[in-house]
Write an enzyme that holds these catalytic residues in place. Structure first.
Site, short mmCIF file in Angstrom:
data_model
loop_
_atom_site.label_atom_id
_atom_site.label_comp_id
_atom_site.label_asym_id
_atom_site.label_seq_id
_atom_site.Cartn_x
_atom_site.Cartn_y
_atom_site.Cartn_z
N THR A 1 0.82 -1.21 0.00
CA THR A 1 0.00 0.00 0.00
C THR A 1 0.86 1.26 0.00
OG1 THR A 1 -1.56 -1.25 1.32
CG2 THR A 1 -1.90 1.12 1.21
N GLU B 1 10.12 9.63 9.05
CA GLU B 1 8.87 10.28 9.47
C GLU B 1 7.68 9.32 9.43
OE1 GLU B 1 6.95 12.40 11.26
OE2 GLU B 1 8.25 13.97 10.46
N GLY C 1 1.98 7.84 11.16
CA GLY C 1 1.55 7.99 9.77
C GLY C 1 1.83 9.35 9.17
N GLY D 1 -9.42 -5.74 7.39
CA GLY D 1 -8.02 -5.62 7.00
C GLY D 1 -7.25 -4.60 7.83
N ASP E 1 3.43 -2.48 18.27
CA ASP E 1 3.63 -1.49 17.21
C ASP E 1 3.67 -0.08 17.82
OD1 ASP E 1 3.16 -0.43 14.27
OD2 ASP E 1 1.59 0.48 15.50
N LYS F 1 6.90 2.82 18.29
CA LYS F 1 6.84 4.25 17.97
C LYS F 1 7.23 5.09 19.18
CE LYS F 1 3.22 3.22 14.60
NZ LYS F 1 1.75 3.06 14.43
N GLY G 1 -2.49 4.17 6.44
CA GLY G 1 -3.15 4.28 5.15
C GLY G 1 -2.20 4.74 4.06
#
Lengths: 432, 432
Positions: free
Chosen positions: B18, B135, B140, B193, B207, B211, B308
């Site tokens: 993606t 970044e 995101g 998903g 996760d 970060k 995304g």
């Protein structure tokens, strides 16, 4: 990283007001931190201000003193001219030009100067191979210039919005929470030292308009064009409107919007309604908030202190460290020669509007108002009539999307109905 | 600006999922924009992915294909290796090292790799004169690495907080809005998903912990130390707790906090309560939010899409344009050799806690619980007992500030009272 410059970066600071002293304090307090982050020491060589004898909350004894900021800008022992004097003509402009001409980079908090002369200064800086940084000019401590110019550089920017004058937001939220009229809160704000010497800069929306014009130039790659900002201040907002808007689920904010549509570049800084539950609607007191909307990133919202010693000095120092690290880029993120002449939009994008009017106690009064709206092509989304006080009753109308033209036509048609007392109030409802 | 590099910046993209395809699309769609902002063209030379035959939503015919990301990293015709494969061992690490060793700068979205091997990679990059930008690895599309490393570089950072896993926030807000149990919403998220192939990475807080560890390294100038993050996932959160917390004016969030106190470096990523009216409390769905607190700037809050195609690719491209513009700095904002070995805090800073327990319907039951709390040194701020269901009644307690030790002592003492059924639930209430 390869062959880095490890000589000290030497600052000359012009203007020793709140922000200037804030910068001095950071340089003194965080010498080690700044050095390790910059890869080289950051030092102050010289300072200037109007009055040398004034008692300031910092030890300036280690710095050369210049009474003339132009002389400071031209000193051989500074690398970066830090302009914190303010004002868009006179000393600040002369000194910044002198700095560029004598090979200095510039860090400034001066939104007025950039809004009025940004293009000229950017062209000068590039011709001379110098850099102008101005994070502190917009939204105080929020690194919004950096986010827009660098972080979002992979996006076509669709829209920029912001509440960027803390004093106005303070006045509006204080009016609401204390139930006080504008004039009273304005005087409170003045007594608290929240207002500029010329308060029109704040409450007239001019200061916030300067910031919007700067953001728009970066966002859309256009020459900064403050004269094309539609400006309207907060002086006419009544406690009535604040309360009525709240009843309908809205807050009134001095909100800036810049966007490019088929009509051209829209830049407006004016009071408008935003949903109470939106991030802008929830913004209290002097805090600033900016929304950046890009075609890939979607909406990014940044919030923080928009003014004050620490936040503004933080923004100045971010720019200083960037320069110490060797970051060099054109003033507005792309070469000044590539900035387009903006085509100002002849009209704002359509929006829903809030209308408040005083209806006389006459048979068929509401029908007459509805007919005027219908004739102007405006359809009503929500309407609320309150009880009569004496001979008139407040009526609130939220329209469906329409144009400002249509709204003005309708308002122009109300007097002839003979059922509307006084002037109707209309405010745009911004989608956020 | 003086003697700028105007040759094209050539990208090699490893990983065409993606995000990789998102990057390809931006480079193709915005060639002019990127060129004018970067001062030079930005082009893709070569790409690599596991399966060449897979149908992808982009035209890749103009790019050389490498089936081996290491071979891609070593090509002479790329300047920047864009690592979008993921995973903290194996191919991603090998390829990144190969890129650095063959003189390439690196842009990556790989939080796991940086959390596990950040120090080693930073040391390699600096020794080789190369730059790693990341970044997209944190939050995101929000330019939070830039804000922290550059925008706030004049600040001693006091605290970093964030909701940085959109899937967890989606699950928690969906549980609340739909009144559904964790297991049901988890399966929904899987079907949509939203979950990683190994869902523990999301719902176990790993996760988000990656970060947080990266942000902490930049904020406090310490070596990235993911192993020292206190991790707790959202799997044990019941719809009951979400409802009860809401009754008391709180929302439950998987919130990360990093701060340095007299106790040392605290890094925790765990479910905790935040006031419903706070910006974190109001965060819905997959949106991310990060709060940065500095000694000069105060609190800066950034909000946006945390995942995304568009948002993550936007972050990657921000880094690419930075490199095209010539920005060069150490990986974590200061030389790797100056990053300190963090001293992990032995205990978290004191906080108020939320306690939920099931009280048996026996005389003096509440008194016994209160006594256990008192003996543990815990004082009660608010208490609420609900009606009995069968033989037990839920009791909610909000304590005054206390330590996790004291809370654990109290919980350990409940069974002996004979009036508490099952296990008590305790969650920290975070001040935001």
């Amino acid at each position: 990283m390869s062959a880095p410059d490890v000589s000290p970066l030497r600052l000359g600071i012009a203007g020793l007001g709140t922000v200037g002293i804030g910068v001095v304090k950071i340089v003194q307090r965080h010498a080690d931190l700044l050095s390790v982050r910059s890869g080289r020491p950051v030092v102050i060589t010289a300072v200037s201000a109007r009055d040398r004898t004034k008692n300031r909350d910092a030890d300036l004894s280690g710095y050369a003193w210049e009474s003339d900021p132009v002389a400071l800008a031209q000193r051989d022992d500074i690398d970066v001219f830090v302009e914190l004097m303010g004002g868009h003509e006179g000393a600040a402009k002369d000194a910044m030009e002198a700095a560029l001409n004598s090979g200095k980079d510039v860090v400034t908090a001066n939104k007025a100067l950039l809004a009025h002369h940004g293009q000229q200064l950017a062209e000068s800086a590039e011709a001379l191979g110098r850099v102008i940084r101005f994070e502190a000019a917009v939204a105080g401590g929020i690194p919004v210039i950096k986010a827009l110019t660098e972080g979002l550089s992979g996006n076509a920017i669709r829209r920029v919005m912001g509440v960027m004058n803390g004093t106005c937001n303070y006045i509006l939220t204080r009016m609401e929470s204390a139930g006080l009229p504008y004039e009273t809160v304005f005087e409170e704000a003045r007594a608290l030292g929240y207002l500029e010497a010329d308060p029109t800069l704040d409450v007239g929306g001019i200061d916030a308009g300067h910031k919007l014009a700067i953001l728009a130039a970066i966002a859309f790659g256009t020459k900064v064009s403050f004269d094309a900002v539609q400006l309207e201040g907060i002086g006419k907002i009544s406690i009535d409107d604040i309360r009525r808007a709240d009843d309908m689920g809205y807050k009134i904010k001095l909100l800036g919007v810049a966007q490019i549509t088929g009509r051209g570049l829209e830049q407006r800084m004016m009071p408008c309604l935003v949903p109470s539950s939106s991030p802008f609607g929830q913004l209290q007191g002097g805090t600033n908030m900016v929304l950046l909307e890009g075609d890939s990133v979607g909406q990014i919202v940044l919030r923080g202190a928009g003014a004050g010693e620490g936040p503004t000095a933080s923004a100045v120092m971010g720019d200083v460290v960037d320069l110490a690290r060797g970051l060099r880029m054109p003033t507005f993120g792309q070469p000044a020669a590539t900035l387009a002449d903006p085509v100002p939009a002849v009209a704002s994008a359509p929006a829903a509007y809030y209308l408040r009017l005083e209806l006389m106690d006459k048979p068929g009064a509401l029908a007459k108002v509805a007919m005027v709206l219908g004739e102007a092509g405006i359809s009503i989304s929500r309407m609320r009539q309150y009880g009569h006080a004496d001979t008139t009753a407040p009526v609130l109308i939220v329209t469906h999307k329409t144009t400002r033209d249509a709204i003005d036509r309708a308002i122009g048609g109300f007097p002839a109905t003979g059922v509307v007392a006084g002037d109707a109030v209309a405010m745009r409802i911004e989608e956020v």
